[in-house]
Design an enzyme around this catalytic site. Structure first.
Site, mmCIF file in Angstrom:
data_model
loop_
_atom_site.group_PDB
_atom_site.id
_atom_site.type_symbol
_atom_site.label_atom_id
_atom_site.label_comp_id
_atom_site.label_asym_id
_atom_site.label_seq_id
_atom_site.Cartn_x
_atom_site.Cartn_y
_atom_site.Cartn_z
ATOM 1 C CG HIS A 152 1.229 18.203 -22.301
ATOM 2 N ND1 HIS A 152 2.033 19.320 -22.293
ATOM 3 C CD2 HIS A 152 1.968 17.219 -21.729
ATOM 4 C CE1 HIS A 152 3.188 19.021 -21.733
ATOM 5 N NE2 HIS A 152 3.187 17.752 -21.382
ATOM 6 C CD GLU A 197 7.374 18.492 -21.143
ATOM 7 O OE1 GLU A 197 6.789 19.412 -20.545
ATOM 8 O OE2 GLU A 197 6.774 17.495 -21.612
ATOM 9 C CE LYS A 241 -0.397 15.185 -13.441
ATOM 10 N NZ LYS A 241 -0.710 15.937 -14.670
ATOM 11 C CG HIS A 268 -1.023 13.857 -24.571
ATOM 12 N ND1 HIS A 268 -1.596 14.214 -23.375
ATOM 13 C CD2 HIS A 268 0.262 13.551 -24.286
ATOM 14 C CE1 HIS A 268 -0.687 14.140 -22.409
ATOM 15 N NE2 HIS A 268 0.446 13.753 -22.938
ATOM 16 C CG ASN A 292 -1.347 18.635 -18.796
ATOM 17 O OD1 ASN A 292 -0.569 17.783 -19.177
ATOM 18 N ND2 ASN A 292 -2.072 18.512 -17.701
ATOM 19 N NE ARG A 299 0.955 17.839 -11.366
ATOM 20 C CZ ARG A 299 1.612 16.927 -10.702
ATOM 21 N NH1 ARG A 299 1.289 16.686 -9.456
ATOM 22 N NH2 ARG A 299 2.601 16.265 -11.268
ATOM 23 N NE ARG A 330 -4.186 -1.740 1.954
ATOM 24 C CZ ARG A 330 -4.355 -2.589 2.951
ATOM 25 N NH1 ARG A 330 -3.635 -2.475 4.041
ATOM 26 N NH2 ARG A 330 -5.247 -3.539 2.852
ATOM 27 C CG HIS A 352 5.847 13.629 -23.857
ATOM 28 N ND1 HIS A 352 4.486 13.728 -24.057
ATOM 29 C CD2 HIS A 352 6.130 14.468 -22.814
ATOM 30 C CE1 HIS A 352 3.970 14.566 -23.168
ATOM 31 N NE2 HIS A 352 4.938 15.029 -22.406
ATOM 32 C CD GLU A 384 -3.662 17.971 -13.949
ATOM 33 O OE1 GLU A 384 -2.558 17.433 -13.737
ATOM 34 O OE2 GLU A 384 -4.287 17.861 -14.997
ATOM 35 C CE LYS A 396 5.736 18.440 -12.651
ATOM 36 N NZ LYS A 396 5.817 17.327 -13.549
#
Ligand code: GLY
Length: 307
Positions: free
Chosen positions: A188, A130, A88, A192, A185, A181, A66, A206, A176, A166
């Site tokens: 993105h 980035e 993330k 994406h 993106n 946050r 966990r 990416h 988010e 960041k």
């Protein structure tokens, strides 16, 4: 393989290179190999690699017992300035990229800049996109600093500054939930969709997709009359100076506006069935835009695809 070093018992789990590694099978492999070692909570998974290794290792760490400790040791510039920071974690599935994962913070991130000396230039540029993103989102003076650089240099400063920006954003909106946050993106939603069009076959990294996506985000902001004119051109000029591709036609051979829009509906930011974009009023002033008319988007993409 088990080795003993400085009183630590260390086992290695190696993974193949590439985005397709982030799958259920490898996640199970990491979890089972870890359980085989009879870990305790203070045992630690160390993600030594790029974004793929960091994402899948972090996700495994969030589940074993966990939640066991994990440390990120990024070996790519992109991982150092983005994916290793902020917690993330994710794997991909047939339903899309990074749709299965958790928010799970590493105990620490250890970045050794000498790791980047063997990176291909293409990987450096993917990370650079980035880095530029942080200036475009919220720090005009950082953008100006990057604009003054004829050659990408001062990696210690670029990495430090990126991580500071960041960390500041993530500390205010880790999960988010506050439209903050999500700013990370920028580029993105477009990026994406372009990556998915290329089937993650290595032809579009990416960061490369994000570079094109950020130019599109600024062009779209200008088209909607939200952003001061000339900003997209400035962003595009900077990326092109370093040899990066900035146009849809340079990164995907066959696509259509509708095909890209359909892919965009798989984005995690979709809200009440509506597309959400990160757009900008100016360089350094990005914001979350929730009420984009699909008709405007389609018209914009049709124009961009043919250019
Ligand atoms: N790469 C975007 C984020 O960490 O939120």
């Amino acid at each position: 393989m088990s080795v003993l070093s400085e009183n630590f018992s260390v086992s290695l789990i190696t993974l193949p290179v590439g985005e397709e590694t982030k799958n259920f099978k490898n996640l199970e492999h990491i979890i089972c190999e870890t359980l085989k070692e009879k870990p305790e909570r203070k045992s630690c998974l160390v993600a030594l690699g790029g974004g793929v290794v960091g994402d899948i290792t972090g996700f495994a760490a969030s589940m074993v017992l966990r939640g066991m400790s994990f440390i990120q040791v990024p070996t790519t510039l992109l991982a150092a300035v983005d994916s290793s920071v902020g917690g993330k974690t994710a794997i991909n599935s047939k339903y899309g990229k990074n749709l299965i994962g958790s928010f799970y913070q590493p105990k620490m991130v250890i970045t050794d800049l000498s790791m980047f000396s063997t990176l291909p230039q293409r990987e450096i540029l993917a990370g650079y996109a980035e880095i530029l993103k942080y200036g475009l989102i919220c720090d005009y003076s950082f953008f100006e600093y990057l604009e003054k650089q004829q050659v990408i240099s001062d990696f210690d400063y670029l990495v430090k500054k990126s991580c500071e920006i960041k960390a500041d954003i993530v500390s205010k909106d880790e999960k988010e939930e506050k439209d903050l946050r999500a700013l990370l993106n920028l580029g993105h939603t477009f990026g994406h969709a372009l990556e998915a069009t290329c089937n993650y076959d290595g032809s579009l990294l990416h960061g490369e997709a994000v570079a094109v996506g950020m130019v599109l985000a600024f062009k779209f902001s200008e088209k909607l009359g939200i952003c001061k004119t000339g900003r997209a051109e400035r962003v595009e000029k900077l990326l092109r100076r370093h040899g990066m591709r900035t146009k849809i036609s340079e990164v995907v051979q066959k696509t259509s506006a509708q095909a890209l829009i359909d892919l965009m509906y798989g984005d995690k930011k979709v809200d009440s069935g509506k597309l959400v974009f990160i757009l900008a009023e100016d360089i350094g002033k990005a914001f979350v835009k929730k009420d984009v008319e699909e008709k405007n988007l389609k018209e914009f993409l049709e124009h961009e695809i043919s250019n």
